[in-house]
Design a protein around this motif. Sequence first.
Motif, PDB file in Angstrom:
ATOM      1  N   LYS A 250      -4.996  10.099   3.689  1.00 52.99           N
ATOM      2  CA  LYS A 250      -5.628   9.121   4.584  1.00 52.99           C
ATOM      3  C   LYS A 250      -5.020   7.734   4.409  1.00 52.99           C
ATOM      4  CE  LYS A 250     -10.123  11.442   4.970  1.00 52.99           C
ATOM      5  NZ  LYS A 250     -10.024  11.673   6.425  1.00 52.99           N
ATOM      6  N   ILE A 251      -4.777   7.356   3.153  1.00 51.84           N
ATOM      7  CA  ILE A 251      -4.268   6.008   2.890  1.00 51.84           C
ATOM      8  C   ILE A 251      -2.787   5.897   3.216  1.00 51.84           C
ATOM      9  CG2 ILE A 251      -3.915   4.233   1.135  1.00 51.84           C
ATOM     10  CD1 ILE A 251      -6.312   5.347  -0.368  1.00 51.84           C
ATOM     11  N   LEU A 252      -2.014   6.872   2.765  1.00 51.41           N
ATOM     12  CA  LEU A 252      -0.559   6.793   2.883  1.00 51.41           C
ATOM     13  C   LEU A 252      -0.074   7.474   4.166  1.00 51.41           C
ATOM     14  CD1 LEU A 252       0.348   7.490  -0.861  1.00 51.41           C
ATOM     15  CD2 LEU A 252       0.099   5.281   0.290  1.00 51.41           C
ATOM     16  N   THR A 253      -0.651   7.081   5.264  1.00 48.77           N
ATOM     17  CA  THR A 253      -0.185   7.556   6.562  1.00 48.77           C
ATOM     18  C   THR A 253       0.758   6.516   7.141  1.00 48.77           C
ATOM     19  OG1 THR A 253      -0.872   8.165   8.794  1.00 48.77           O
ATOM     20  CG2 THR A 253      -2.249   6.587   7.661  1.00 48.77           C
ATOM     21  N   ALA A 254       1.809   6.994   7.814  1.00 52.51           N
ATOM     22  CA  ALA A 254       2.828   6.087   8.342  1.00 52.51           C
ATOM     23  C   ALA A 254       2.296   5.205   9.466  1.00 52.51           C
ATOM     24  CB  ALA A 254       4.036   6.885   8.826  1.00 52.51           C
ATOM     25  N   GLU A 255       1.168   5.597  10.074  1.00 52.06           N
ATOM     26  CA  GLU A 255       0.594   4.823  11.172  1.00 52.06           C
ATOM     27  C   GLU A 255      -0.405   3.803  10.614  1.00 52.06           C
ATOM     28  OE1 GLU A 255      -0.274   2.839  14.073  1.00 52.06           O
ATOM     29  OE2 GLU A 255       1.199   4.427  14.465  1.00 52.06           O
ATOM     30  N   CYS A 257      -2.513   1.641  11.828  1.00 58.33           N
ATOM     31  CA  CYS A 257      -3.855   1.547  12.421  1.00 58.33           C
ATOM     32  C   CYS A 257      -4.752   2.712  12.027  1.00 58.33           C
ATOM     33  CB  CYS A 257      -3.740   1.460  13.938  1.00 58.33           C
ATOM     34  SG  CYS A 257      -2.988  -0.078  14.518  1.00 58.33           S
ATOM     35  N   SER A 258      -4.159   3.776  11.478  1.00 53.60           N
ATOM     36  CA  SER A 258      -4.946   4.937  11.059  1.00 53.60           C
ATOM     37  C   SER A 258      -5.406   4.853   9.615  1.00 53.60           C
ATOM     38  CB  SER A 258      -4.123   6.219  11.253  1.00 53.60           C
ATOM     39  OG  SER A 258      -3.798   6.405  12.615  1.00 53.60           O
ATOM     40  N   ARG A 259      -4.945   3.870   8.888  1.00 52.69           N
ATOM     41  CA  ARG A 259      -5.352   3.746   7.487  1.00 52.69           C
ATOM     42  C   ARG A 259      -6.797   3.266   7.382  1.00 52.69           C
ATOM     43  NH1 ARG A 259       0.114   0.595   6.226  1.00 52.69           N
ATOM     44  NH2 ARG A 259       1.485   2.323   6.838  1.00 52.69           N
ATOM     45  N   PRO A 260      -7.496   3.769   6.384  1.00 55.31           N
ATOM     46  CA  PRO A 260      -8.914   3.390   6.238  1.00 55.31           C
ATOM     47  C   PRO A 260      -9.083   1.981   5.699  1.00 55.31           C
ATOM     48  CG  PRO A 260      -8.236   4.823   4.437  1.00 55.31           C
ATOM     49  CD  PRO A 260      -7.069   4.764   5.388  1.00 55.31           C
TER      50      PRO A 260
END
Length: 462
Positions: A250-255, A257-260
């Motif tokens: 969840k945290i280490l997503t390349a997008e 705006c999708s990070r919590p």
Amino acid sequence: MEVQDGKQFLGNWMCIQTLGEGAYGEVKLLRHQRSGECLAVKIVDLRKQKDAEDCVHKEVRIQAALNHPNIIKYYGRKREVEQSLEYIYLEYAAGGELFNKIDPDHGMPYIEAQKYMKQLLSGVEYLHQKGIAHRDIKPENLLLDVHGNLKIIDFGMATIFRLKGRERLLDKKCGTMPYVAPEVLQKSYLAQPADIWSCGIVLITMVAGELPWSEPTSNCQEYKDWITDQYLLNTPWCKLNTTILSLARKILTAEPCSRPTPQQIGNHPWMLTTFTEHEATDVPDEPLYRNVLINHKDIEFPGVTLSQPVPCKSSKPVPENLSELLKSRETVCFSQPIQNDDLFISSQIQFTQTPLTQNDFQHLIRRMTRFFVKTSCEKTVEVLGSLLDRLHYTWNTDHYGVFTITTVDKRKMQLVFKANIINMDGKLLLDFRLAKGCGLEFKRRFIKIKKCLSDIILFNSA
């Protein structure tokens, strides 16, 4: 003005030791001779870098506006115009740097990592609420106070991204490469998700004892495996359970705006789990933690981020009178505090930190990257120098006999650390501290050096 360890600083304040150093200057530990009060002073030479004065002004303005239990306290500043020096007075975090609690390749118990992650998120959330981005979150910039509470430090890279409700994109490419978010290297970016990414890397480093990649780019195979879901058999991911892996995803997503948000991370099942002391990575009880306030930035890009290090000068003889120099140094006084009536900085400063007692200091000694030796000063120098040669480290000494040791880490980045021989109540203490580079890599080198020197280490060493 050169501020020497063990010498008078100003008034009744004694400079005890150097805590860290960087491109702009040094950080020193000061102790009040009468009260026993301790604080840190960051001494910035404004002549060293052309932008030093502007950077210091910005850093001080930001830090002076902050008041949070997980952010290092700012006490005041003083300018010495003639010598172009700036003194910044800060809370002394007696527990040392967080990276010293991370055992290389093992990490730390989940119960501890969860505690520090909660405190880190609390501090970061406060910063973001104030419209401030830190932009260099890493274990070396996270300290612990005497009670083990996390403190965020080093606001040299920090900036204001929101003012009067208006938010702006950031475009300065800065930070420390393994912790920096991928979008920072590519384009203008949002401040908050970039800091959150860095918090995620800190979490993985805490629980696994290693960094997941050297840089978040397509040039790095480990990062490519991560973003293409080919990572499960690789370290550090194969060490982790499914719950923390889901949090990492969840945290280490390349997008961005999708990070919590910090609050959403705090509500994740792993963060809400009640761990026991044994529900964790098996970490040996190695007393390696040290008493350090600050470590300056590894990199600010664009720049020579992956170049080979500039080698030190060839090893040179240690001063012949080193034993006399050591004997002449002032040692730490462990007296109980009396009063604090001649503080030389702003009279409005109020110290809330509990002064160090003898018991406190003895506790800290057991947690530093240092140990007592049973050899003479000259023999210690001889043995250490011979070992450094065998390890193919470049090293030299200054006129006080302080070793400066240079090598490269596995990312081919420069790693510099120092070794200082301290005469303490008739015993010799060999003290190591990081000067530049990765904290985990420094610890790996320290552990190896300590093992190789086992024949000269006192059994009751710290």
